[in-house]
Design a protein around this motif. Structure first.
Motif, PDB file in Angstrom:
ATOM      1  N   MET A   1     -19.924   0.562 -38.562  1.00 15.07           N
ATOM      2  CA  MET A   1     -19.240  -0.417 -37.729  1.00 15.07           C
ATOM      3  C   MET A   1     -18.145  -1.098 -38.525  1.00 15.07           C
ATOM      4  N   ASN A   2     -16.942  -1.172 -37.955  1.00 15.96           N
ATOM      5  CA  ASN A   2     -15.812  -1.788 -38.632  1.00 15.96           C
ATOM      6  C   ASN A   2     -15.539  -3.160 -38.048  1.00 15.96           C
ATOM      7  N   THR A   3     -15.317  -4.155 -38.925  1.00 11.20           N
ATOM      8  CA  THR A   3     -14.869  -5.455 -38.462  1.00 11.20           C
ATOM      9  C   THR A   3     -13.373  -5.521 -38.720  1.00 11.20           C
ATOM     10  N   ARG A   4     -12.588  -5.674 -37.664  1.00  8.80           N
ATOM     11  CA  ARG A   4     -11.144  -5.615 -37.787  1.00  8.80           C
ATOM     12  C   ARG A   4     -10.524  -6.968 -37.485  1.00  8.80           C
ATOM     13  N   THR A   5      -9.382  -7.195 -38.090  1.00 11.20           N
ATOM     14  CA  THR A   5      -8.534  -8.310 -37.687  1.00 11.20           C
ATOM     15  C   THR A   5      -7.570  -7.775 -36.636  1.00 11.20           C
ATOM     16  N   ILE A   6      -7.645  -8.328 -35.440  1.00  8.59           N
ATOM     17  CA  ILE A   6      -6.849  -7.823 -34.329  1.00  8.59           C
ATOM     18  C   ILE A   6      -5.523  -8.566 -34.269  1.00  8.59           C
ATOM     19  N   HIS A   7      -4.440  -7.813 -34.283  1.00  6.39           N
ATOM     20  CA  HIS A   7      -3.105  -8.389 -34.252  1.00  6.39           C
ATOM     21  C   HIS A   7      -2.839  -9.002 -32.883  1.00  6.39           C
ATOM     22  N   PRO A   8      -2.100 -10.112 -32.826  1.00 10.77           N
ATOM     23  CA  PRO A   8      -1.786 -10.735 -31.527  1.00 10.77           C
ATOM     24  C   PRO A   8      -1.110  -9.800 -30.533  1.00 10.77           C
ATOM     25  N   GLU A  10      -1.715  -6.627 -30.192  1.00  8.43           N
ATOM     26  CA  GLU A  10      -2.789  -5.823 -29.601  1.00  8.43           C
ATOM     27  C   GLU A  10      -3.562  -6.646 -28.573  1.00  8.43           C
ATOM     28  N   GLU A  11      -3.842  -7.899 -28.891  1.00  5.93           N
ATOM     29  CA  GLU A  11      -4.528  -8.761 -27.928  1.00  5.93           C
ATOM     30  C   GLU A  11      -3.728  -8.879 -26.630  1.00  5.93           C
ATOM     31  N   GLN A  12      -2.426  -9.069 -26.762  1.00  7.75           N
ATOM     32  CA  GLN A  12      -1.574  -9.197 -25.579  1.00  7.75           C
ATOM     33  C   GLN A  12      -1.541  -7.893 -24.786  1.00  7.75           C
ATOM     34  N   SER A  13      -1.495  -6.771 -25.504  1.00  7.83           N
ATOM     35  CA  SER A  13      -1.493  -5.477 -24.836  1.00  7.83           C
ATOM     36  C   SER A  13      -2.750  -5.298 -23.995  1.00  7.83           C
ATOM     37  N   TYR A  14      -3.890  -5.668 -24.546  1.00 12.36           N
ATOM     38  CA  TYR A  14      -5.147  -5.539 -23.801  1.00 12.36           C
ATOM     39  C   TYR A  14      -5.189  -6.489 -22.610  1.00 12.36           C
ATOM     40  N   GLU A  15      -4.631  -7.668 -22.765  1.00 11.03           N
ATOM     41  CA  GLU A  15      -4.580  -8.605 -21.641  1.00 11.03           C
ATOM     42  C   GLU A  15      -3.762  -8.027 -20.491  1.00 11.03           C
ATOM     43  N   ILE A  16      -2.614  -7.438 -20.820  1.00 13.99           N
ATOM     44  CA  ILE A  16      -1.769  -6.829 -19.793  1.00 13.99           C
ATOM     45  C   ILE A  16      -2.485  -5.639 -19.154  1.00 13.99           C
ATOM     46  N   LEU A  17      -3.072  -4.803 -19.987  1.00 13.13           N
ATOM     47  CA  LEU A  17      -3.806  -3.638 -19.504  1.00 13.13           C
ATOM     48  C   LEU A  17      -4.871  -4.064 -18.489  1.00 13.13           C
ATOM     49  N   ARG A  18      -5.666  -5.080 -18.858  1.00 12.58           N
ATOM     50  CA  ARG A  18      -6.775  -5.503 -17.995  1.00 12.58           C
ATOM     51  C   ARG A  18      -6.297  -6.209 -16.733  1.00 12.58           C
ATOM     52  N   SER A  19      -5.064  -6.713 -16.757  1.00 12.11           N
ATOM     53  CA  SER A  19      -4.507  -7.304 -15.542  1.00 12.11           C
ATOM     54  C   SER A  19      -4.032  -6.239 -14.561  1.00 12.11           C
ATOM     55  N   ARG A  20      -3.839  -5.019 -15.057  1.00 14.48           N
ATOM     56  CA  ARG A  20      -3.298  -3.946 -14.223  1.00 14.48           C
ATOM     57  C   ARG A  20      -4.349  -2.942 -13.766  1.00 14.48           C
ATOM     58  N   VAL A  21      -5.432  -2.815 -14.501  1.00 13.42           N
ATOM     59  CA  VAL A  21      -6.486  -1.881 -14.110  1.00 13.42           C
ATOM     60  C   VAL A  21      -7.836  -2.489 -14.510  1.00 13.42           C
ATOM     61  N   ASP A  22      -8.788  -2.441 -13.588  1.00 17.05           N
ATOM     62  CA  ASP A  22     -10.118  -3.006 -13.827  1.00 17.05           C
ATOM     63  C   ASP A  22     -11.069  -1.889 -14.220  1.00 17.05           C
ATOM     64  N   LEU A  23     -11.414  -1.852 -15.496  1.00 17.95           N
ATOM     65  CA  LEU A  23     -12.342  -0.841 -15.996  1.00 17.95           C
ATOM     66  C   LEU A  23     -13.741  -1.411 -16.217  1.00 17.95           C
ATOM     67  N   SER A  24     -13.977  -2.633 -15.764  1.00 18.38           N
ATOM     68  CA  SER A  24     -15.258  -3.289 -16.016  1.00 18.38           C
ATOM     69  C   SER A  24     -16.460  -2.545 -15.413  1.00 18.38           C
ATOM     70  N   PRO A  25     -16.305  -1.773 -14.318  1.00 19.00           N
ATOM     71  CA  PRO A  25     -17.481  -1.033 -13.829  1.00 19.00           C
ATOM     72  C   PRO A  25     -17.933   0.096 -14.752  1.00 19.00           C
ATOM     73  N   MET A  26     -17.091   0.498 -15.680  1.00 16.51           N
ATOM     74  CA  MET A  26     -17.450   1.609 -16.572  1.00 16.51           C
ATOM     75  C   MET A  26     -18.547   1.184 -17.545  1.00 16.51           C
ATOM     76  N   PRO A  27     -19.375   2.142 -18.003  1.00 19.48           N
ATOM     77  CA  PRO A  27     -20.300   1.854 -19.106  1.00 19.48           C
ATOM     78  C   PRO A  27     -19.509   1.423 -20.343  1.00 19.48           C
ATOM     79  N   PRO A  28     -20.130   0.693 -21.280  1.00 17.66           N
ATOM     80  CA  PRO A  28     -19.359   0.057 -22.362  1.00 17.66           C
ATOM     81  C   PRO A  28     -18.572   1.002 -23.265  1.00 17.66           C
ATOM     82  N   LEU A  29     -19.157   2.114 -23.664  1.00 14.42           N
ATOM     83  CA  LEU A  29     -18.436   3.012 -24.566  1.00 14.42           C
ATOM     84  C   LEU A  29     -17.317   3.755 -23.834  1.00 14.42           C
TER      85      LEU A  29
END
Length: 204
Positions: A1-8, A10-29
């Motif tokens: 398991m890697n502990t990473r420092t996430i660049h801002p 990347e955080e913003q990219s994921y926020e935009i991604l999640r605003s455009r497509v909802d993948l929450s019903p998927m299993p975690p992996l």
């Protein structure tokens, strides 16, 4: 398991991604892999184009955490994988000699060389060459996981369909798209994953 420092960024990219497509019903992996691939490609169609199974991903994750070797088909895939050493034999002169002698592609020959080195239970990551994926299927390498995402109009979709039909534990996609960046991203998603042991085993 890697502990990473996430660049801002990347955080913003994921926020935009999640605003455009909802993948929450998927299993975690599966969700982690899909999001990382979409993040790397800016292609939302991967939400429905990727094909895998949560049990296959759990098997791959356990193998990675146990130190299984990671083999790539080309150097570009290896370059995109972070925090893990990889094996890539396509540049080995022996692969060229084997390819000429056996009448196969250098990518297929490289798979044979890599398998001779790592044996069974490795993680195989293919982002470029359909013939590498075909060789993995034909060789009976008994993989922990195959990430098969080669790109192209000749043989790519067909090789990925063959991977799905093979029954091997795998990540693939239906369309002709793919490539080194998305294949590396799928592997990185597992390397970065920080879920619990219960999630790894598929328990609540």
């Amino acid at each position: 398991m890697n502990t990473r420092t996430i660049h801002p960024i990347e955080e913003q990219s994921y926020e935009i991604l999640r605003s455009r497509v909802d993948l929450s019903p998927m299993p975690p992996l599966w969700r982690a892999v899909a999001e990382r691939v979409i993040h790397a490609s800016a292609d939302l169609e991967y939400a429905v184009d990727l094909v895998t199974d949560e049990a296959h991903l759990r098997r791959g994750l356990r193998a990675l955490r146990a130190g299984a070797p990671v083999v790539t088909d080309v150097a570009m895939v290896a370059a995109g994988i972070t925090g893990r050493e990889t094996i890539c034999s396509v540049g080995d002169p022996a692969a060229a000699r084997m390819a000429r002698a056996a009448g196969i592609t250098r990518s297929a020959a490289a798979i044979r060389l890599s398998y001779a080195e790592v044996g069974r239970g490795a993680i195989w990551v293919v982002g470029c060459a359909p013939t590498a994926l075909e060789e993995i299927i034909a060789r009976d390498v008994d993989p922990a996981l195959v990430i098969g995402l080669p790109v192209g109009f000749v043989g790519a979709a067909e090789s990925k369909e063959a991977l799905r039909k093979s029954g091997l534990p795998a990540v693939s996609n239906v369309s002709e798209k793919g490539g080194s960046a998305v294949a590396a991203a799928a592997l990185n998603a597992l390397l970065y994953y920080e879920g619990t042991a219960e999630e790894e085993e598929g328990n609540p």
